[in-house]
Design an enzyme around this catalytic site. Structure first.
Site, PDB file in Angstrom:
ATOM      1  N   LYS A  64       0.817  -1.212   0.000  1.00 19.17           N
ATOM      2  CA  LYS A  64       0.000   0.000   0.000  1.00 19.17           C
ATOM      3  C   LYS A  64       0.852   1.265   0.000  1.00 19.17           C
ATOM      4  O   LYS A  64       2.042   1.264   0.320  1.00 19.17           O
ATOM      5  CB  LYS A  64      -0.981  -0.028   1.168  1.00 19.17           C
ATOM      6  CG  LYS A  64      -2.107  -1.027   0.903  1.00 19.17           C
ATOM      7  CD  LYS A  64      -3.274  -0.885   1.836  1.00 19.17           C
ATOM      8  CE  LYS A  64      -4.426  -1.790   1.372  1.00 19.17           C
ATOM      9  NZ  LYS A  64      -5.548  -1.784   2.321  1.00 19.17           N
ATOM     10  N   ARG A 115      -3.684 -10.065   4.613  1.00 17.12           N
ATOM     11  CA  ARG A 115      -4.050 -10.138   3.191  1.00 17.12           C
ATOM     12  C   ARG A 115      -2.882  -9.602   2.381  1.00 17.12           C
ATOM     13  O   ARG A 115      -2.521  -8.428   2.508  1.00 17.12           O
ATOM     14  CB  ARG A 115      -5.321  -9.313   2.959  1.00 17.12           C
ATOM     15  CG  ARG A 115      -5.838  -9.300   1.530  1.00 17.12           C
ATOM     16  CD  ARG A 115      -7.089  -8.428   1.441  1.00 17.12           C
ATOM     17  NE  ARG A 115      -7.679  -8.429   0.103  1.00 17.12           N
ATOM     18  CZ  ARG A 115      -7.332  -7.610  -0.870  1.00 17.12           C
ATOM     19  NH1 ARG A 115      -6.370  -6.696  -0.644  1.00 17.12           N
ATOM     20  NH2 ARG A 115      -7.922  -7.678  -2.050  1.00 17.12           N
TER      21      ARG A 115
END
Length: 287
Positions: free
Chosen positions: A226, A260
């Site tokens: 991210k 995840r």
């Protein structure tokens, strides 16, 4: 220092597919069957490629596969339920035929997409809007009797007391699910790292994950590649594996029980090392 996070024990079983929380960190492998996801868009939007990648992730150590048919990256375009279903259902059905032992979660905020995905063979709903975007989502999860992951999200970054607001937002999602009839053991939380949060807010929430761990539900951490990692390390998404591993290790130490990720093999090793230390802690609390 003795680590004392709460470890929630859950055992989900769907025929040959099984998912156990409370024994080790569960690795959720990301499978985006989209043309525009932020780091792997277009790579797996053919059924054979998607299935092969899912099986490879399981061989690399994934415990379940998260299939998404609509990108949630900033600026991405929404797609219709019909388009989303056309992307994910063939992959779910093919995985069920070729690898029925693989647990599948469906990454969607649309109740009808979730319903059809579960009926096609998926097992878990992963809702990035915490059952708030579609008023039928919580009831759908309750009717299907499946676990639902409630992620923190909100339309605008208009916090008044940031951490308190995150907890309150998640409590609202939990209450929506409970009021719809979702069993408490079927609820999993996600702090929503990277969603309506700036760099400082993401880092602050990462250092405060224990607050979520104490809310009474297992926590999924989704930080893979991210932007807050990219910005912190000044790297591109595909060069963020070490940063992702650091966030995973830090999250596990605070009680996160699922992660995840895109890069399954190195993160499996990271989690296994963390687990060897965490689960040896005499202060570990189980619920």
């Amino acid at each position: 220092m003795t680590l004392t996070p709460v470890i929630y024990e859950r055992n989900y079983s769907w025929g040959p597919a099984e998912l156990k929380l409370g024994t080790r960190t569960q690795i959720m492998g990301i499978l985006n069957v989209t043309p525009d996801s932020f780091s792997d868009g277009g790579r797996y939007n053919q059924v054979d490629l998607a299935v092969a990648h899912a099986i490879q992730m399981m061989e690399d150590g994934a415990d379940l596969i998260d299939i998404g048919g609509e990108s949630t990256r900033p600026g991405s375009e929404t797609v219709s339920a019909e388009e989303e279903l056309s992307r994910i259902i063939p992959v779910i059905e093919a995985l069920q035929l070729q690898a029925p032992h693989i647990p599948i979660s469906v990454d969607t905020y649309k109740a009808e997409v979730a319903r059809q995905a579960i009926l096609a063979g998926a097992h878990i709903i992963n809702d990035v809007w915490g059952a708030k975007a579609d008023p039928d989502m919580a009831r759908t999860a309750a009717d299907l009797g499946c676990p639902i992951i409630l992620m923190h999200n909100r339309p605008e970054r208009d916090y008044t007391s940031y951490l308190d607001d995150v907890v309150q937002d998640l409590q609202e999602s939990i209450q929506i699910a409970l009021d719809a009839g979702v069993h408490p053991d079927q609820i999993i939380l996600d702090p929503g790292i990277g969603f309506v949060k700036d760099l400082t807010e993401n880092l602050t929430l990462m250092s405060s994950l224990g607050l979520l761990n104490e809310m009474g539900y297992p926590v999924l951490l989704a930080t893979s590649r991210k932007r807050f990692i990219q910005n912190t390390l000044q790297v591109q998404a595909n060069d963020a594996v070490e940063g992702t591993a650091a966030t995973v290790a830090f999250g596990i130490a605070q009680g996160c029980q699922m992660v995840r990720v895109h890069d399954v093999k190195p993160i499996r090793r990271t989690a296994d090392m963390c687990d060897a230390m965490l689960y040896a802690s005499p202060g570990l609390r189980r619920k």
